[in-house]
Design a protein around this motif. Structure first.
Motif, mmCIF file in Angstrom:
data_model
loop_
_atom_site.group_PDB
_atom_site.id
_atom_site.type_symbol
_atom_site.label_atom_id
_atom_site.label_comp_id
_atom_site.label_asym_id
_atom_site.label_seq_id
_atom_site.Cartn_x
_atom_site.Cartn_y
_atom_site.Cartn_z
ATOM 1 N N PHE A 18 0.836 -1.195 0.000
ATOM 2 C CA PHE A 18 0.000 0.000 0.000
ATOM 3 C C PHE A 18 0.872 1.247 0.000
ATOM 4 C CE2 PHE A 18 -2.480 -3.406 1.700
ATOM 5 C CZ PHE A 18 -3.786 -3.154 1.325
ATOM 6 N N LEU A 19 0.459 2.225 -0.792
ATOM 7 C CA LEU A 19 1.101 3.535 -0.834
ATOM 8 C C LEU A 19 0.027 4.557 -0.495
ATOM 9 C CD1 LEU A 19 3.761 5.010 -1.510
ATOM 10 C CD2 LEU A 19 3.042 5.016 -3.908
ATOM 11 N N ASP A 20 0.095 5.127 0.710
ATOM 12 C CA ASP A 20 -0.960 6.006 1.236
ATOM 13 C C ASP A 20 -0.490 7.450 1.142
ATOM 14 O OD1 ASP A 20 -3.039 7.194 2.554
ATOM 15 O OD2 ASP A 20 -2.749 6.158 4.457
ATOM 16 N N LEU A 21 -1.035 8.181 0.179
ATOM 17 C CA LEU A 21 -0.596 9.546 -0.089
ATOM 18 C C LEU A 21 -1.498 10.553 0.622
ATOM 19 C CD1 LEU A 21 0.025 7.801 -2.952
ATOM 20 C CD2 LEU A 21 1.253 9.935 -3.323
ATOM 21 N N GLY A 22 -0.860 11.505 1.339
ATOM 22 C CA GLY A 22 -1.609 12.443 2.151
ATOM 23 C C GLY A 22 -2.265 11.721 3.299
ATOM 24 N N TYR A 31 3.639 5.357 3.966
ATOM 25 C CA TYR A 31 2.843 6.567 4.154
ATOM 26 C C TYR A 31 3.591 7.765 3.589
ATOM 27 C CZ TYR A 31 -0.020 4.064 7.668
ATOM 28 O OH TYR A 31 -0.855 3.190 8.328
ATOM 29 N N VAL A 32 2.839 8.712 3.023
ATOM 30 C CA VAL A 32 3.428 9.906 2.422
ATOM 31 C C VAL A 32 2.679 11.133 2.921
ATOM 32 C CG1 VAL A 32 3.942 11.118 0.268
ATOM 33 C CG2 VAL A 32 4.028 8.610 0.332
ATOM 34 N N ASP A 33 3.417 12.119 3.456
ATOM 35 C CA ASP A 33 2.786 13.369 3.877
ATOM 36 C C ASP A 33 3.848 14.461 3.952
ATOM 37 O OD1 ASP A 33 1.021 15.344 5.352
ATOM 38 O OD2 ASP A 33 -0.276 13.583 5.425
ATOM 39 N N ILE A 34 3.394 15.712 4.007
ATOM 40 C CA ILE A 34 4.329 16.831 4.155
ATOM 41 C C ILE A 34 4.145 17.582 5.460
ATOM 42 C CG2 ILE A 34 4.623 17.187 1.672
ATOM 43 C CD1 ILE A 34 2.631 19.522 1.875
ATOM 44 N N ASP A 35 3.149 17.186 6.261
ATOM 45 C CA ASP A 35 2.905 17.876 7.530
ATOM 46 C C ASP A 35 3.913 17.377 8.562
ATOM 47 O OD1 ASP A 35 1.847 18.489 10.178
ATOM 48 O OD2 ASP A 35 -0.010 19.043 9.146
ATOM 49 N N PRO A 36 4.718 18.270 9.167
ATOM 50 C CA PRO A 36 5.739 17.835 10.122
ATOM 51 C C PRO A 36 5.180 17.068 11.318
ATOM 52 C CG PRO A 36 6.129 20.111 9.462
ATOM 53 C CD PRO A 36 4.783 19.722 8.919
ATOM 54 N N ILE A 37 3.978 17.421 11.781
ATOM 55 C CA ILE A 37 3.391 16.685 12.904
ATOM 56 C C ILE A 37 3.051 15.258 12.481
ATOM 57 C CG2 ILE A 37 1.342 16.503 14.368
ATOM 58 C CD1 ILE A 37 1.412 19.406 14.849
ATOM 59 N N VAL A 38 2.539 15.085 11.276
ATOM 60 C CA VAL A 38 2.252 13.746 10.779
ATOM 61 C C VAL A 38 3.524 12.913 10.749
ATOM 62 C CG1 VAL A 38 1.535 12.421 8.750
ATOM 63 C CG2 VAL A 38 0.254 14.465 9.421
ATOM 64 N N LEU A 39 4.596 13.512 10.254
ATOM 65 C CA LEU A 39 5.850 12.776 10.136
ATOM 66 C C LEU A 39 6.385 12.377 11.498
ATOM 67 C CD1 LEU A 39 7.425 15.032 7.368
ATOM 68 C CD2 LEU A 39 6.403 12.771 7.065
ATOM 69 N N ALA A 40 6.338 13.297 12.451
ATOM 70 C CA ALA A 40 6.867 13.010 13.782
ATOM 71 C C ALA A 40 6.078 11.896 14.463
ATOM 72 C CB ALA A 40 6.847 14.269 14.636
ATOM 73 N N VAL A 54 7.110 5.978 6.876
ATOM 74 C CA VAL A 54 6.476 7.254 6.539
ATOM 75 C C VAL A 54 7.553 8.157 5.964
ATOM 76 C CG1 VAL A 54 6.736 8.095 8.916
ATOM 77 C CG2 VAL A 54 5.113 9.216 7.378
ATOM 78 N N ILE A 55 7.263 8.773 4.828
ATOM 79 C CA ILE A 55 8.256 9.600 4.154
ATOM 80 C C ILE A 55 7.740 11.023 3.967
ATOM 81 C CG2 ILE A 55 9.059 7.554 2.906
ATOM 82 C CD1 ILE A 55 7.925 9.061 0.329
ATOM 83 N N THR A 56 8.681 11.932 3.774
ATOM 84 C CA THR A 56 8.367 13.325 3.485
ATOM 85 C C THR A 56 8.320 13.513 1.974
ATOM 86 O OG1 THR A 56 9.597 13.993 5.451
ATOM 87 C CG2 THR A 56 9.044 15.721 3.861
ATOM 88 N N ALA A 57 7.148 13.750 1.440
ATOM 89 C CA ALA A 57 7.012 14.036 0.016
ATOM 90 C C ALA A 57 5.644 14.660 -0.219
ATOM 91 C CB ALA A 57 7.180 12.775 -0.827
ATOM 92 N N ASP A 58 5.521 15.351 -1.336
ATOM 93 C CA ASP A 58 4.284 16.024 -1.713
ATOM 94 C C ASP A 58 3.519 15.128 -2.676
ATOM 95 O OD1 ASP A 58 2.330 17.757 -2.821
ATOM 96 O OD2 ASP A 58 3.606 19.499 -2.446
ATOM 97 N N MET A 59 2.282 14.790 -2.334
ATOM 98 C CA MET A 59 1.506 13.893 -3.189
ATOM 99 C C MET A 59 1.241 14.500 -4.565
ATOM 100 S SD MET A 59 -2.271 14.096 -1.462
ATOM 101 C CE MET A 59 -3.056 15.682 -1.112
ATOM 102 N N ARG A 60 1.416 15.816 -4.692
ATOM 103 C CA ARG A 60 1.247 16.454 -5.992
ATOM 104 C C ARG A 60 2.417 16.168 -6.931
ATOM 105 N NH1 ARG A 60 0.269 22.502 -4.001
ATOM 106 N NH2 ARG A 60 2.011 21.853 -2.689
ATOM 107 N N ASP A 61 3.484 15.587 -6.387
ATOM 108 C CA ASP A 61 4.700 15.304 -7.152
ATOM 109 C C ASP A 61 4.992 13.804 -7.085
ATOM 110 O OD1 ASP A 61 7.130 15.247 -8.396
ATOM 111 O OD2 ASP A 61 8.170 16.539 -6.965
ATOM 112 N N PRO A 62 4.279 12.990 -7.857
ATOM 113 C CA PRO A 62 4.448 11.541 -7.747
ATOM 114 C C PRO A 62 5.849 11.060 -8.078
ATOM 115 C CG PRO A 62 3.048 12.117 -9.625
ATOM 116 C CD PRO A 62 3.227 13.362 -8.826
ATOM 117 N N ASP A 63 6.590 11.774 -8.916
ATOM 118 C CA ASP A 63 7.956 11.354 -9.212
ATOM 119 C C ASP A 63 8.844 11.431 -7.976
ATOM 120 O OD1 ASP A 63 7.731 10.620 -11.924
ATOM 121 O OD2 ASP A 63 7.775 12.724 -12.532
ATOM 122 N N ALA A 64 8.602 12.428 -7.113
ATOM 123 C CA ALA A 64 9.369 12.522 -5.872
ATOM 124 C C ALA A 64 9.032 11.358 -4.946
ATOM 125 C CB ALA A 64 9.083 13.856 -5.181
#
Length: 287
Positions: free
Chosen positions: A76-80, A104-113, A127-137
């Motif tokens: 599973f790849l869970d974006l946002g 898991y993918v998110d850009i919110d620092p609280i989510v990541l922590a 869980v990784i830091t990335a923007d779901m609007r940028d699937p290549d990242a």
């Protein structure tokens, strides 16, 4: 996002974030006054929002259960992904198959922590830091590549985040690219997309709703059901298709959610008599 569209590493306190605001409606404690204020403001015009947030979270459980038990998905790849709460994707998936893998993918620092703390001892989840609007990242991340084998079917999840993907945005190539790029170009046949977003059958009503959140700093684009359907042409809808999520394979016996915060109790049950906006979604399969 910051003004130059780089990913923030500090916790934004001067504006609400979708993860914290949504988490509050699910009974979460990781939020600030500014998050609660925007929810209470939106509820004055759209009191059904508490119900639909919670209905979406219950849809997550049923969707992931289906993907494991009936579709045979094991990754599973869970974006946002949002803030951790009860019955997160990895907990549901690994309950039904302990070998299931989740990124898991998110850009919110609280989510990541919070996500990293929750997953510290789980080698099959990251869980990784990335923007779901940028699937290549997302695809370029080493942890994603470690856990997800795109030569095998994968489920890509966009649960209650479709409304954050604008058709034209300052990052990426718009909603369709964000939603379809991984499944269309990288994922194996038999892969699935699980999707939901807030919609309104009346485009003008939806635009009014979106303006309140977008104006508060939470990127938002409401759509009609037909506009959502158009984003997924060529994929095979799983029965009963895209629909109000309360009608997607309902199950009265699924695990309950955390209690509703006291300030939101007056809004519980609004959708019994009103659905000016509602959560629309389902699961689609790549042939």
């Amino acid at each position: 996002m910051t003004s130059d569209d780089t990913i923030e590493t500090s916790i934004p306190l001067d504006r609400p974030t979708s993860a914290r605001a949504y988490g509050w409606m699910l009974g979460g404690k990781d939020n600030y006054a500014i998050d609660r204020e925007i929810i209470l403001h939106v509820l004055t015009g759209f009191p059904e929002c508490v119900d639909i947030a919670r209905q979406n979270r219950q849809f997550l459980y049923r969707a992931v259960r289906y993907l494991v038990q009936e579709a045979g998905i094991r990754q599973f790849l869970d974006l946002g992904c949002g803030l951790p709460t009860d019955n997160n994707v990895h907990q549901v998936a690994q309950h039904f198959d302990p070998d299931a893998r989740v990124a898991y993918v998110d850009i919110d620092p609280i989510v990541l922590a919070h996500g990293r703390a929750l997953l510290a001892d789980n080698e099959r989840t990251t869980v990784i830091t990335a923007d779901m609007r940028d699937p290549d990242a997302v695809l370029a991340d080493s942890d994603v590549r470690r856990l997800i084998d795109f030569s095998e079917p994968v489920a890509v999840l966009f649960l209650s985040v479709g409304h954050h993907l604008k058709d034209v945005d300052t990052v990426g190539e718009g909603a369709r690219h964000a939603l379809r790029h991984i499944v269309d170009t990288v994922a194996a046949p038999g892969s699935h997309i699980a999707f939901s977003q807030v919609v309104s059958d009346d485009a003008e009503v939806g635009a009014t709703f979106a303006a309140q959140l977008d104006g508060a700093g939470i990127p938002w684009q409401n759509r009609t059901p037909a506009e959502v359907d158009a984003l997924f042409d060529g994929l095979e809808p799983v029965e009963p298709g895209l629909t109000n999520v309360i009608d997607w394979r309902p199950d009265a016996d699924q695990p309950p959610l955390e209690p509703v915060p006291e300030a939101l109790l007056p809004y519980v049950g609004t959708t019994d008599s009103r659905t000016v906006v509602y959560e629309y979604g389902g699961i689609l399969r790549k042939p």
